[in-house]
Design a protein around this motif. Structure first.
Motif, PDB file in Angstrom:
ATOM      1  N   MET A 278     -22.076 -12.484  10.348  1.00  0.00           N
ATOM      2  CA  MET A 278     -20.985 -11.925   9.550  1.00  0.00           C
ATOM      3  C   MET A 278     -20.828 -12.666   8.230  1.00  0.00           C
ATOM      4  O   MET A 278     -20.422 -12.083   7.228  1.00  0.00           O
ATOM      5  CB  MET A 278     -19.671 -11.960  10.329  1.00  0.00           C
ATOM      6  CG  MET A 278     -19.643 -11.056  11.540  1.00  0.00           C
ATOM      7  SD  MET A 278     -19.913  -9.320  11.153  1.00  0.00           S
ATOM      8  CE  MET A 278     -18.495  -8.956  10.148  1.00  0.00           C
TER       9      MET A 278
ATOM     10  N   LEU B 165     -20.085 -11.343   4.095  1.00  0.00           N
ATOM     11  CA  LEU B 165     -18.881 -11.688   3.339  1.00  0.00           C
ATOM     12  C   LEU B 165     -19.150 -12.465   2.054  1.00  0.00           C
ATOM     13  O   LEU B 165     -18.226 -12.708   1.289  1.00  0.00           O
ATOM     14  CB  LEU B 165     -17.929 -12.486   4.232  1.00  0.00           C
ATOM     15  CG  LEU B 165     -17.385 -11.721   5.437  1.00  0.00           C
ATOM     16  CD1 LEU B 165     -16.552 -12.648   6.311  1.00  0.00           C
ATOM     17  CD2 LEU B 165     -16.574 -10.523   5.000  1.00  0.00           C
TER      18      LEU B 165
ATOM     19  N   ASP C  94     -17.385 -11.672  -1.303  1.00  0.00           N
ATOM     20  CA  ASP C  94     -16.267 -10.778  -1.014  1.00  0.00           C
ATOM     21  C   ASP C  94     -14.979 -11.589  -1.000  1.00  0.00           C
ATOM     22  O   ASP C  94     -15.000 -12.797  -0.808  1.00  0.00           O
ATOM     23  CB  ASP C  94     -16.488 -10.115   0.350  1.00  0.00           C
ATOM     24  CG  ASP C  94     -15.567  -8.951   0.592  1.00  0.00           C
ATOM     25  OD1 ASP C  94     -15.270  -8.225  -0.367  1.00  0.00           O
ATOM     26  OD2 ASP C  94     -15.143  -8.765   1.742  1.00  0.00           O
TER      27      ASP C  94
ATOM     28  N   SER D 203     -12.740 -11.635   1.241  1.00  0.00           N
ATOM     29  CA  SER D 203     -12.292 -11.496   2.624  1.00  0.00           C
ATOM     30  C   SER D 203     -12.519 -12.800   3.365  1.00  0.00           C
ATOM     31  O   SER D 203     -13.208 -13.684   2.893  1.00  0.00           O
ATOM     32  CB  SER D 203     -13.071 -10.384   3.338  1.00  0.00           C
ATOM     33  OG  SER D 203     -12.879  -9.155   2.707  1.00  0.00           O
TER      34      SER D 203
ATOM     35  N   LEU E 172     -13.047 -14.288   7.586  1.00  0.00           N
ATOM     36  CA  LEU E 172     -13.283 -13.966   8.987  1.00  0.00           C
ATOM     37  C   LEU E 172     -12.929 -15.182   9.805  1.00  0.00           C
ATOM     38  O   LEU E 172     -13.379 -16.297   9.502  1.00  0.00           O
ATOM     39  CB  LEU E 172     -14.752 -13.582   9.206  1.00  0.00           C
ATOM     40  CG  LEU E 172     -15.167 -13.299  10.639  1.00  0.00           C
ATOM     41  CD1 LEU E 172     -14.452 -12.053  11.168  1.00  0.00           C
ATOM     42  CD2 LEU E 172     -16.671 -13.125  10.715  1.00  0.00           C
TER      43      LEU E 172
END
Length: 84
Positions: free
Chosen positions: A64, A68, A71, A73, A75
């Protein structure tokens, strides 16, 4: 009004009207609980890498991470006690 502006106004004492009720409720709850919106001390807990949790989580999190990169974002993965 964007969320960041509403958050700043909320912490200045205003009650924003353009924010979802769930968000405003969360902000109020945090304020009444004494949460400092500018600083939260997060304790570091070393996780043993030879656990089932780590063996399952590591390849997923590494895979993952590639998605990312660049980005805006984040996690996070938590265990059954809520440790991230």
């Amino acid at each position: 009004m964007d969320t960041a502006t509403a958050w700043e106004r909320f912490h200045a004492g205003e009650e924003p009207r353009d924010i979802r009720g769930e968000v405003l409720t969360s902000w109020r709850r945090s304020r009444s609980s004494g949460v400092d919106p500018e600083y939260v001390e997060v304790p570091y807990v070393k996780t043993a890498l030879d656990t089932h949790f780590a063996r399952v989580a590591t390849p997923i999190m590494e895979g993952m991470a590639d998605l990312l990169v660049g980005d805006r974002s984040a996690l996070a993965l938590a265990d059954e006690r809520g440790s991230v």
